[in-house]
Design an enzyme around this catalytic site. Structure first.
Site, PDB file in Angstrom:
ATOM      1  N   GLY A  18       0.809  -1.313  -0.037  1.00 48.67           N
ATOM      2  CA  GLY A  18       0.037  -0.155  -0.242  1.00 48.67           C
ATOM      3  C   GLY A  18       0.744   1.174  -0.046  1.00 48.67           C
ATOM      4  O   GLY A  18       1.751   1.383   1.024  1.00 48.67           O
ATOM      5  N   GLY A  20      -0.475   4.550  -0.649  1.00 48.43           N
ATOM      6  CA  GLY A  20      -1.197   5.607  -0.731  1.00 48.43           C
ATOM      7  C   GLY A  20      -0.837   6.732   0.257  1.00 48.43           C
ATOM      8  O   GLY A  20       0.500   6.952   0.547  1.00 48.43           O
ATOM      9  N   GLN A  21      -1.820   7.353   0.963  1.00 45.68           N
ATOM     10  CA  GLN A  21      -1.193   8.380   1.909  1.00 45.68           C
ATOM     11  C   GLN A  21      -0.458   8.023   2.946  1.00 45.68           C
ATOM     12  O   GLN A  21       0.631   8.559   3.159  1.00 45.68           O
ATOM     13  CB  GLN A  21      -2.655   9.134   2.415  1.00 45.68           C
ATOM     14  CG  GLN A  21      -3.570   9.476   1.467  1.00 45.68           C
ATOM     15  CD  GLN A  21      -2.984  11.077   1.012  1.00 45.68           C
ATOM     16  OE1 GLN A  21      -2.175  11.266   0.433  1.00 45.68           O
ATOM     17  NE2 GLN A  21      -3.803  11.776   1.438  1.00 45.68           N
ATOM     18  N   ILE A  22      -0.741   6.997   3.651  1.00 47.83           N
ATOM     19  CA  ILE A  22       0.015   6.369   4.878  1.00 47.83           C
ATOM     20  C   ILE A  22       1.262   5.722   4.436  1.00 47.83           C
ATOM     21  O   ILE A  22       2.342   6.014   4.937  1.00 47.83           O
ATOM     22  CB  ILE A  22      -0.989   5.377   5.629  1.00 47.83           C
ATOM     23  CG1 ILE A  22      -2.117   6.066   6.061  1.00 47.83           C
ATOM     24  CG2 ILE A  22      -0.054   4.840   6.941  1.00 47.83           C
ATOM     25  CD1 ILE A  22      -3.017   4.949   6.947  1.00 47.83           C
ATOM     26  N   ASP A  42       2.444  -1.362  -4.503  1.00 42.96           N
ATOM     27  CA  ASP A  42       0.925  -1.105  -4.680  1.00 42.96           C
ATOM     28  C   ASP A  42       0.408  -1.600  -5.875  1.00 42.96           C
ATOM     29  O   ASP A  42       1.205  -1.794  -6.976  1.00 42.96           O
ATOM     30  CB  ASP A  42       0.792   0.567  -4.714  1.00 42.96           C
ATOM     31  CG  ASP A  42      -0.381   0.875  -4.206  1.00 42.96           C
ATOM     32  OD1 ASP A  42      -0.483   1.475  -3.221  1.00 42.96           O
ATOM     33  OD2 ASP A  42      -1.527   0.793  -5.095  1.00 42.96           O
ATOM     34  N   ARG A  91     -11.545   5.661   5.170  1.00 41.84           N
ATOM     35  CA  ARG A  91     -12.929   6.115   5.100  1.00 41.84           C
ATOM     36  C   ARG A  91     -13.371   7.458   4.730  1.00 41.84           C
ATOM     37  O   ARG A  91     -12.455   8.254   4.488  1.00 41.84           O
ATOM     38  CB  ARG A  91     -13.829   5.932   6.475  1.00 41.84           C
ATOM     39  CG  ARG A  91     -12.920   6.461   7.806  1.00 41.84           C
ATOM     40  CD  ARG A  91     -13.368   6.004   9.027  1.00 41.84           C
ATOM     41  NE  ARG A  91     -12.631   6.496  10.091  1.00 41.84           N
ATOM     42  CZ  ARG A  91     -13.070   6.537  11.405  1.00 41.84           C
ATOM     43  NH1 ARG A  91     -14.174   6.879  11.566  1.00 41.84           N
ATOM     44  NH2 ARG A  91     -12.178   7.301  12.246  1.00 41.84           N
ATOM     45  N   ASN A 104     -11.956  -3.892   2.275  1.00 45.31           N
ATOM     46  CA  ASN A 104     -10.907  -4.270   2.763  1.00 45.31           C
ATOM     47  C   ASN A 104     -10.324  -5.612   2.987  1.00 45.31           C
ATOM     48  O   ASN A 104      -9.231  -6.100   2.966  1.00 45.31           O
ATOM     49  CB  ASN A 104     -10.562  -3.249   3.890  1.00 45.31           C
ATOM     50  CG  ASN A 104     -10.165  -1.770   3.503  1.00 45.31           C
ATOM     51  OD1 ASN A 104     -10.203  -1.647   2.221  1.00 45.31           O
ATOM     52  ND2 ASN A 104     -10.005  -0.743   4.310  1.00 45.31           N
ATOM     53  N   SER A 128      -4.391  -1.227   7.917  1.00 42.01           N
ATOM     54  CA  SER A 128      -5.774  -1.074   7.303  1.00 42.01           C
ATOM     55  C   SER A 128      -6.785  -1.332   8.256  1.00 42.01           C
ATOM     56  O   SER A 128      -6.670  -2.192   9.211  1.00 42.01           O
ATOM     57  CB  SER A 128      -5.885  -2.279   6.038  1.00 42.01           C
ATOM     58  OG  SER A 128      -4.520  -2.135   5.372  1.00 42.01           O
ATOM     59  N   HIS A 184      -9.813  -0.776  17.974  1.00 42.65           N
ATOM     60  CA  HIS A 184      -9.678   0.636  17.146  1.00 42.65           C
ATOM     61  C   HIS A 184     -10.872   0.890  16.904  1.00 42.65           C
ATOM     62  O   HIS A 184     -11.270   0.946  15.466  1.00 42.65           O
ATOM     63  CB  HIS A 184      -8.549   0.338  16.352  1.00 42.65           C
ATOM     64  CG  HIS A 184      -8.200   1.576  15.609  1.00 42.65           C
ATOM     65  ND1 HIS A 184      -7.863   2.843  16.444  1.00 42.65           N
ATOM     66  CD2 HIS A 184      -7.948   2.087  14.183  1.00 42.65           C
ATOM     67  CE1 HIS A 184      -7.207   3.709  15.583  1.00 42.65           C
ATOM     68  NE2 HIS A 184      -7.621   3.235  14.424  1.00 42.65           N
TER      69      HIS A 184
END
Ligand code: APR
Length: 329
Positions: A18, A20-22, A42, A91, A104, A128, A184
């Site tokens: 992954g 992406g942003q994180i 990715d 989200r 997911n 995730s 969480h």
């Protein structure tokens, strides 16, 4: 394992699934902290290659010399010591983390199967969401021992709790310890009784500040509520995604504890084996992190009220795991 340099010193390998942003922030943090070589996987064509190229082009400025590469091929996970998984969708405003389950879960299952095939000795940190269910699924898909599959949530939730306390007391956040256990989600368990500023209980300081136990409790209740909703607060402001700087920092702290065998005591999502009266479920607890992953769970003494909140949170995780199993996963 990571690459053998001419000097004979082994460079650790960190794989990110992954980008992406994180994932992007994690790659940059790992490089800047010289944690090892980073490979970012990715499914988006060219994106991880572009992102890592962008990061490595700052190496002269930031003074790091590790490799940072991007790939669309799971084979490049080979030899990874630690894998951080952020694959999946974040989200949007109005969604809970649990709303991400169906989409997911499919992604995390595939990722787990590939980790099993290409990096069978890795330690896997899942980010995730919905976190507790995704870590559960990751362990199932990889078949790894529970000590090598864990999730990031508590480090961030505790950091958020500590931040709000530090603001209220006008002290450095570096001196605030404020553990958050449990799942969480909305049922997470900020442990007010354990929150302290270098050993001095936070509630004692709130009571001194307000000279009124009722007001002190009211202020703490608001901080607890804000902690539980902190992810949502960021989502509502961003509008297009969820928090990424703070989850990235938190995951990197866990990876660093493992790669440097630090034996850090951190709140993480780990599989319980009788602690708190729970067996076989992944949930946020305090654990020692070292080169073997989750090396030991530290069971904190909970009073009746705290135990009830923890049990309620475990029940929410159980429900989510059952929903996931209902999807055939
Ligand atoms: N394998 C690898 N990557 C994948 C896969 C897959 N099968 N499917 C999707 N991805 C990638 C997307 O291409 C995207 O680049 O996962 C990345 C997710 O990045 P973002 O959409 O930017 O999401 P991010 O904010 O990084 O959050 C990722 O972490 O905190 C959780 O709730 C959050 O579940 C979300 C996850």
């Amino acid at each position: 394992m990571g690459e053998e340099q001419k000097s004979g010193i082994r460079v650790p390998k960190i794989a990110l699934v992954g980008g992406g942003q994180i994932g992007g922030v994690i790659a940059q943090l790992c490089a800047n902290r010289n944690l090892g070589d980073v490979v970012m996987f990715d499914v988006a064509p060219d994106m991880p290659q572009g992102k890592t190229l962008d990061i490595i082009e700052a190496s002269r400025v930031d003074n790091f010399s590790g490799k940072v590469t991007g790939t669309n091929d799971y084979k490049d996970l080979e030899g990874a010591d630690v894998i951080i998984v952020t694959a999946g969708v974040p989200r949007k405003p109005g969604m809970s983390r649990d709303d991400l389950l169906t989409i997911n879960a499919g992604i995390v299952k595939t990722v787990g199967e590939n980790i099993k095939q290409y990096a069978p000795n890795a330690i896997v940190i899942v980010v995730s969401n919905p976190l507790d269910a995704m870590v559960t699924l990751m362990q199932k898909a990889t078949g790894f021992p529970a000590s090598r599959v864990l999730g990031q949530a508590g480090v961030l939730d505790s950091s958020r709790f500590a931040t709000f306390i530090a603001w209220e007391l006008e002290v450095s956040v570096k001196d605030v310890n404020a553990p958050v256990l449990g799942g969480h989600g909305d049922t997470m368990v900020p442990l007010v009784r354990y929150a302290n500023v270098n050993g001095v209980p936070v509630m004692e300081q709130f009571e001194r500040k307000y000279k009124n136990a009722f007001k002190a409790k009211e202020v703490m209740d608001a901080i607890v509520a804000r902690t539980r909703d902190a992810g949502g607060e960021v989502v509502r402001l961003l509008k297009t995604g969820s928090a990424f700087y703070s989850p990235a920092s938190s995951a990197v702290q866990m990876a660093e504890a493992i790669l440097r065998d630090e034996k850090r005591v951190l709140p993480v999502c780990a599989k319980l084996n009788g602690e708190y009266g729970v067996s076989g479920y992944y949930v946020g607890i305090m654990a020692v992190l070292g080169k073997n992953g989750v090396e030991r769970i530290i069971e904190m003494q909970l009073n009746e009220e705290e135990q009830a909140m923890f049990t309620n949170s475990v029940n929410a995780v159980k429900k989510l795991v059952e929903d996931m199993q209902g999807l055939g996963l």
